[in-house]
Write an enzyme that holds these catalytic residues in place. Structure first.
Site, short mmCIF file in Angstrom:
data_model
loop_
_atom_site.label_atom_id
_atom_site.label_comp_id
_atom_site.label_asym_id
_atom_site.label_seq_id
_atom_site.Cartn_x
_atom_site.Cartn_y
_atom_site.Cartn_z
N ASP A 134 -17.84 15.11 25.01
CA ASP A 134 -17.34 16.48 25.17
C ASP A 134 -15.91 16.54 25.70
O ASP A 134 -15.28 17.59 25.67
CB ASP A 134 -18.27 17.26 26.10
CG ASP A 134 -19.68 17.32 25.55
OD1 ASP A 134 -19.82 17.61 24.34
OD2 ASP A 134 -20.63 17.06 26.29
N HIS A 162 -25.10 19.33 29.69
CA HIS A 162 -25.32 18.71 28.37
C HIS A 162 -24.25 19.25 27.40
O HIS A 162 -23.07 19.17 27.68
CB HIS A 162 -26.77 19.03 27.95
CG HIS A 162 -27.30 18.25 26.77
ND1 HIS A 162 -26.68 17.16 26.24
CD2 HIS A 162 -28.42 18.44 26.00
CE1 HIS A 162 -27.38 16.69 25.20
NE2 HIS A 162 -28.44 17.46 25.04
N SER A 192 -31.60 17.66 24.64
CA SER A 192 -31.84 18.42 23.39
C SER A 192 -32.83 17.68 22.48
O SER A 192 -33.70 18.30 21.86
CB SER A 192 -30.54 18.70 22.65
OG SER A 192 -29.80 17.52 22.47
N HIS A 222 -22.03 10.16 32.55
CA HIS A 222 -23.14 10.13 31.59
C HIS A 222 -24.37 9.53 32.25
O HIS A 222 -24.25 8.66 33.12
CB HIS A 222 -22.77 9.33 30.34
CG HIS A 222 -23.63 9.66 29.17
ND1 HIS A 222 -24.83 9.04 28.94
CD2 HIS A 222 -23.49 10.60 28.19
CE1 HIS A 222 -25.38 9.57 27.84
NE2 HIS A 222 -24.59 10.52 27.37
N ARG A 236 -17.91 7.98 20.90
CA ARG A 236 -17.67 9.26 20.19
C ARG A 236 -16.36 9.88 20.68
O ARG A 236 -15.65 10.55 19.93
CB ARG A 236 -18.85 10.22 20.42
CG ARG A 236 -20.18 9.65 19.93
CD ARG A 236 -21.35 10.49 20.38
NE ARG A 236 -21.46 10.56 21.83
CZ ARG A 236 -22.34 11.32 22.49
NH1 ARG A 236 -23.19 12.08 21.80
NH2 ARG A 236 -22.38 11.32 23.81
#
Ligand code: CMX
Length: 437
Positions: free
Chosen positions: A373, A271, A241, A318, A327
């Site tokens: 995610d 993604h 992105s 990843h 995160r």
């Protein structure tokens, strides 16, 4: 000139001079070599662009202007009575490299409130799409529709001096970020609540108002949105992105066209769409097992059946990280504090125990650990947002902060059109043959 803009151009002018000096003496300095595996393998790890807002270390994870997420949780200003950082503070930090004061953050909230009016035709454009259109399609369409208000595009058409590109990009960035929560909330309410929209509350901060317009009025959900919109904002420049936004911006397409492209990249399942895929996968598993609280053994069997069906485990792996994503950990910490005994969160934590050893045993997965995610959907479900096809829109609203602050830097540093070199497979074959003969 407003205070943030003034600070930004002072920093950018100074750094721009440093870059000129650096290149004068060192433009031929070799940084890295490129392997054939990188040419065929998605350009992993090739250092080929600059990106100011953040940098990603495979072991440590993301640092925004040198600060880790736990450090920022302590340093960034918060809303009154809340412990979570305000995304406004992170945007300020990414743009000018300084932790803002509470007063500066209040000023930024006020700026974004003043700039948040969305033209009526944008809502009409969204309404022209089927309610079944994926929310990410609706979001990128809405951003494209807003392009006609681009300050950069208008001033470019009028013959703007190239020294002013950064100024027009800053204006677009501020306007676009200010409007995104309204647009995203409109998409949510239109898609899942038959268009029962909620008017903004201008007394709230950017993320708090977004939570309010979504219609989830629990104070803890506002806290979650502040954290969520902070930690998803940036992940250095090479991810799809960010890189897409950067590439499009390098043609002097304005912030709207650039961000719309970045959002389309985010909408891919490898993604940002992985956040919806995680919860979809958990719901399917629960359905298949006939429980909302699967055991670790049941999860293990389901993971194995997913893999043997030739599918990936969403939320794991990843391209850069080689440790559990900070995160993910930040969301886990939030859950420990705000949502103890949540069944869906417990399931996500069990998945976290079960999946890494299985992925590791495959012998090919470079990172068996959870990414950002893997956790986000469970918190959203806990607060009542179980419409998982909306999740990537939340990611997109946050991602705008990082990629647009980077776009301001690209224009201020006059970074050129991006144009790497491609080669044919025949060229590679001949190259290898000549090298080895
Ligand atoms: N489940 C199953 N297999 C996986 C896997 C996973 N979660 N992650 C990687 N693998 C596989 C790859 O598909 C690849 O298999 P093949 O060699 O057979 O093609 C192999 O392991 C090696 O891949 P890798 O080098 O470890 O990972 P990549 O850099 O190629 O890909 C990523 C990274 C994220 C696309 C991948 O880990 C994946 O597909 N994860 C699941 C989707 C996901 O969670 N994406 C979100 C990422 C974070 C974000 O951008 O939001």
């Amino acid at each position: 000139m407003d205070q943030l803009k003034e600070k930004f151009i002072a920093k950018a002018t100074a750094l721009g001079q440093e870059v000129k000096d650096l290149l004068k003496d060192h433009s031929d300095t070799q940084v890295d070599t490129v392997d054939l595996s990188q040419i065929f393998g998605g350009m992993r790890g090739i250092k080929a662009m600059v990106w100011e807002p953040s940098a990603l270390d495979p072991q440590e994870g993301i640092r925004f202007r040198g600060y880790s997420i736990p450090e920022l949780s302590k340093l960034l200003p918060t809303a009154e009575g809340d412990d979570e950082p305000l995304p406004e503070g992170l945007f300020w930090l990414m743009l000018v490299g300084e932790i803002p004061t509470s007063e500066e953050v209040r000023w930024l909230t006020d700026q974004w409130t003043r700039r948040s009016n969305v033209p009526a035709y944008v809502f009409k454009t969204i309404d022209a799409l089927s309610v079944d259109a994926h929310p990410m399609t609706q979001l990128s369409t809405a951003v494209m529709a807003m392009q006609q208000t681009s300050v950069f595009a208008r001033r470019y058409a009028e013959g703007m001096n190239r020294n002013e590109y950064w100024d027009a990009t800053y204006e677009d960035t501020m306007n676009l970020i200010a409007r995104l929560p309204r647009v995203a909330a409109y998409i949510y309410r239109r898609t899942y609540f038959e268009g029962d929209h909620i008017a903004p509350d201008i007394s709230l901060d950017w993320a708090g108002n977004f939570a309010h317009m979504l219609g989830i009025n629990k104070p803890d959900f506002r806290s979650l949105m502040r954290l969520y919109l902070t930690i998803h904002a940036d992940h250095e420049g090479g991810n799809a992105s960010a890189h897409t936004t950067h590439l499009i911006g390098s043609t002097l397409s304005d912030a709207y066209l650039s961000l719309a492209g970045g959002l389309n990249a985010l909408a891919g399942p490898l993604h940002g769409l992985a956040n919806q895929e995680v919860i979809k996968w958990v719901f399917k598993m629960n359905d298949a097992l006939g429980t909302t609280a699967p055991t670790e053994k049941q999860i293990e069997d389901y993971v194995k059946s997913t893999l043997s069906a030739g599918k990936v485990i969403p939320g794991y792996g990843h391209a850069v990280l080689r440790k559990p994503d900070p995160r993910f950990i930040a969301q886990m910490e939030f859950a420990k504090k705000y949502t103890p005994n949540s069944e869906i969160v417990e399931t996500i934590w069990k998945v976290f125990k079960v999946v890494p050893p299985i992925l590791e045993s495959l012998g090919k997965v470079k990172n068996p650990w959870p990414n950002v995610d893997a956790h986000s959907g469970a918190l959203l479900v806990h607060y009542g947002m179980d419409q998982y096809s909306f999740y990537t829109v939340l990611f997109g609203v946050s991602r705008a902060l990082g990629v647009l602050s980077a776009l301001c830097w690209s224009r201020a540093l006059s970074l050129p059109l991006e144009r790497p070199k491609s080669v044919t497979i025949e060229w590679v074959q001949e190259f290898v043959q000549n090298k080895n003969s």
